[in-house]
Design a protein around this motif. Structure first.
Motif, PDB file in Angstrom:
ATOM      1  N   LYS A  29       0.766  -1.279   0.146  1.00 14.73           N
ATOM      2  CA  LYS A  29       0.081  -0.066   0.003  1.00 14.73           C
ATOM      3  C   LYS A  29       0.993   1.108  -0.035  1.00 14.73           C
ATOM      4  O   LYS A  29       2.281   1.105   0.658  1.00 14.73           O
ATOM      5  N   PHE A  66       6.203   2.836  -0.877  1.00 13.21           N
ATOM      6  CA  PHE A  66       5.175   1.716  -0.752  1.00 13.21           C
ATOM      7  C   PHE A  66       5.549   0.797   0.373  1.00 13.21           C
ATOM      8  O   PHE A  66       6.800   0.712   0.320  1.00 13.21           O
ATOM      9  N   VAL A  80       4.224   5.872 -10.055  1.00 13.68           N
ATOM     10  CA  VAL A  80       3.155   5.503 -10.469  1.00 13.68           C
ATOM     11  C   VAL A  80       3.013   6.055 -11.951  1.00 13.68           C
ATOM     12  O   VAL A  80       2.959   7.076 -12.200  1.00 13.68           O
ATOM     13  N   ASP A 122      -7.557   5.564  -2.001  1.00  8.39           N
ATOM     14  CA  ASP A 122      -7.667   4.175  -2.432  1.00  8.39           C
ATOM     15  C   ASP A 122      -6.208   3.297  -2.611  1.00  8.39           C
ATOM     16  O   ASP A 122      -6.309   1.958  -2.206  1.00  8.39           O
ATOM     17  N   PHE A 123      -5.260   4.060  -2.717  1.00  6.31           N
ATOM     18  CA  PHE A 123      -3.999   3.241  -2.754  1.00  6.31           C
ATOM     19  C   PHE A 123      -3.299   3.013  -1.293  1.00  6.31           C
ATOM     20  O   PHE A 123      -2.361   2.667  -1.279  1.00  6.31           O
ATOM     21  N   PHE A 129      -0.563  -5.336  -6.065  1.00  7.69           N
ATOM     22  CA  PHE A 129      -0.055  -4.207  -6.861  1.00  7.69           C
ATOM     23  C   PHE A 129       0.993  -4.871  -7.969  1.00  7.69           C
ATOM     24  O   PHE A 129       1.951  -5.764  -7.412  1.00  7.69           O
ATOM     25  N   ARG A 167      -3.020  -1.825 -10.133  1.00  3.30           N
ATOM     26  CA  ARG A 167      -3.507  -2.463  -8.903  1.00  3.30           C
ATOM     27  C   ARG A 167      -4.464  -3.527  -9.032  1.00  3.30           C
ATOM     28  O   ARG A 167      -5.490  -3.038 -10.052  1.00  3.30           O
TER      29      ARG A 167
END
Length: 168
Positions: A29, A66, A80, A122-123, A129, A167
């Motif tokens: 995440k 992350f 990203v 959301d992430f 991922f 994702r």
């Protein structure tokens, strides 16, 4: 586990070449509230084609840290892919946001802030991922030769190693 693989890649070019271009799926995440890099930049690609078209292409640049399921293992800086982030902008392209920022900065900032907040929300929850190594072997080993041997380089958002492509 991903951090130990990345640490191994630092000294093993053959292993790096094995992983380069392959999709790596990991549970993780985005680290909420920490340093992120956001900008709108000129898109890379075929410069000859871009010169012929006389059209500038832009993309979102977003780099964040992350975390895996064991947050104590530490973070890894990842870029990203612009197309993943663009889905949060309700049809606005990076070029649209760039243009709007010049015409109505307040409105552009509002769109960016709302879109970014939803993306981060959301992430910031654990999920699967898909990632790829961002640098070619030559770029990676050149960069590694200039960095300390500690693992701090993995979380440095000015030097992301991986690119989040989806994702799942």
């Amino acid at each position: 586990e991903l951090k130990s693989i990345l640490q191994s890649l630092r000294t093993n070019r053959a292993m790096y070449n094995q992983y380069y271009g392959k999709i790596i799926t990991v549970p993780c995440k985005m680290e909420a509230g920490k340093e992120k890099v956001f900008n709108i930049v000129k898109a890379g690609g075929d410069k000859k084609k871009n010169k012929l078209k006389k059209e500038k292409k832009y993309e979102f640049l977003l780099v964040g840290r992350f975390l895996g399921p064991k947050q104590a293992d530490g973070a890894i800086a990842c870029r990203v892919v612009s197309s993943v982030f663009e889905t949060y902008f309700d049809g606005y392209t990076p070029a649209d946001i760039r243009k709007l920022s010049r015409e109505d900065k307040t409105r552009a900032n509002k769109i960016v802030n709302q879109s970014s907040s939803q993306f981060i929300h959301d992430f910031s929850t654990l999920g699967q991922f898909e990632m790829k190594l961002l640098l070619t072997a030559d770029e990676f080993f050149e960069k590694m030769s200039n960095l300390p041997s500690s693992s701090a380089w993995m979380s440095d958002t000015s030097n992301p190693l991986l690119c989040v492509i989806r994702r799942t």
